[in-house]
Design an enzyme around this catalytic site. Sequence first.
Site, PDB file in Angstrom:
ATOM      1  N   CYS A 188       0.827  -1.204   0.000  1.00 25.61           N
ATOM      2  CA  CYS A 188       0.000   0.000   0.000  1.00 25.61           C
ATOM      3  C   CYS A 188       0.862   1.254   0.000  1.00 25.61           C
ATOM      4  O   CYS A 188       0.442   2.305  -0.498  1.00 25.61           O
ATOM      5  CB  CYS A 188      -0.959  -0.005   1.193  1.00 25.61           C
ATOM      6  SG  CYS A 188      -0.149  -0.044   2.808  1.00 25.61           S
ATOM      7  N   HIS A 505      -1.667   1.654   7.456  1.00 22.16           N
ATOM      8  CA  HIS A 505      -2.128   1.505   6.071  1.00 22.16           C
ATOM      9  C   HIS A 505      -2.085   2.862   5.385  1.00 22.16           C
ATOM     10  O   HIS A 505      -2.460   3.888   5.962  1.00 22.16           O
ATOM     11  CB  HIS A 505      -3.556   0.938   6.043  1.00 22.16           C
ATOM     12  CG  HIS A 505      -4.071   0.702   4.659  1.00 22.16           C
ATOM     13  ND1 HIS A 505      -3.560  -0.279   3.839  1.00 22.16           N
ATOM     14  CD2 HIS A 505      -5.054   1.313   3.947  1.00 22.16           C
ATOM     15  CE1 HIS A 505      -4.211  -0.258   2.685  1.00 22.16           C
ATOM     16  NE2 HIS A 505      -5.111   0.700   2.724  1.00 22.16           N
TER      17      HIS A 505
END
Length: 555
Positions: A188, A505
């Site tokens: 990510c 994230h």
Amino acid sequence: MSSNSDHQNHRRRPYVSNQQRQSTAVIVPTPCSHLTEFKAGRGETAFGRCGACGKGPPRLYACVSCAAVVCGVHAPDHEHQIAIDVDRAELFCCSCGDQVYDRDFDSAVVLLQTAAATLGGCNSLCTPPPESIRKRRRVDYRPWTPDSKERALLGTHSSLLPGNNEDLSPNSNFPVGLKGLNNLGNTCFMNSVLQALLHTPPLRNYFLSDRHNRFVCQQKNGVNHNKNDRKNKNSQRLCLACDADALFSAVFSGDRKPYSPAKFLYSWWQHAGNLASYEQQDAHEFFISMLDGIHEKVDKDERKPHSQGSGDCCIAHRVFSGILRSDVMCTACGFTSTTYDPCVDISLDLVPTHEVPTKTLHSCNGKAETVNSGISTLLGCLDRFTRPERLGSDQKFFCQQCQVRQESLKQMSIRKLPLVSCFHIKRFEHSPIRKMSRKVDRYLQFPFSLDMSPYLSSSILRSRFGNRSFGFEGDGKDPDCSNESTSEFELFAVVTHSGKLDAGHYSTYLRLSNQWYKCDDAWVTQVNENIVRAAQGYMMFYVQKMLYYKASGTS
């Protein structure tokens, strides 16, 4: 007979009037006493709670090896690694703390959702699913073609793109080039930065105008595509700019299906061997490493005599390269030592809480109360970055005029602004005393429009010396200096980080045609600008409002 009548009344129920509906008795089955007792002590989270702490949504993970359900805090401690994100229907690795992509699992989810949608012959009278479910549903992309009525309506207000009768991009919900990127396993950090770079206007225009053609580059460098030739390293290692060219071509091809940047990841691993792993990396570190990879290869091939600071050595530095000015002034005699350093971004410290400006609130009784707003701003960080700083006694510098080491004042300023300014917020800090690292979760307020003129070297020199008769940097005589005409910027991308230091994230917000979109790996959704303002910004990308082009010298 009565059962048929009841069935007919049930089918006609959506069409009865409000008055009839109020007088109609609704038969509800007798609830199960055991179910009522089960839900009594659990409340709304009876069917979605972590087995370790009892907390409910939003993020819960169901283990695929056992019946355990855990939250994000207790997922790393679970005995099994692979689980399913209950909210997003995605595979999740508890050890890595991130989503993992698997083609077989993704296909199974699509088949199950398709079967659930068609089960029971649902018609237009069925209640539509909640917005969160409809937004998360995965379906294969199918090009839409208008019917006769829709084509008649479109014909009066728009036209098809030339050479593509099925792609009505100007009328689609998402602009061309807005495409999800599959998470290849803790990638990510890469996807978030790539989304920002794919929509950086000067960089996008460069690659889409075929300024770096990967096929020509490979032919010029003698790259061999023979898979049997494994011994020749040059046949396997392509330049990072070639992979960026392939990435731009795939993303802007018009195909809406998420793209897997596996080839780009492998090529980047070759340029950054110390970061070649499936572990979570820092998005800012990837950004710097990627620009260095493009600069290293292109600069070596073209053999241009330009320095990195000039910004003309490669496309990476033509877009992102700026020049910082550092003035160190002797407090005894006033002698100033000036140095210039090239940069592709500016790293900013979050303003400490005790330095956050205060504001005055007026209450109903007429008394004024001064409070600390507690909100850090990007402008405040830039003010702190460019303000004079007194160096400590252990940082004395050698004054050429006094011929001894003296205490000094240091001040940073921006001599040359890049076409695209990237601001990196230092949210990860390490304490040498406690020997531990932590993440700074403090909110940062950032503007959508930014005026950089107060932070230019020309402005700071004028404020330091006043209106003197001699010229200053940025007066138009030096091409490597910026002036007020190029100091206005617009925000177009924000890379955010959520979660903890070791289990977070990354995602990206993009501003396209004055509309904001959230790119969360393969998911792309349209969002309101208030959501962007409330995001925890980690990297902000601003582009100059006015772009000035040099004459090519040809008519």
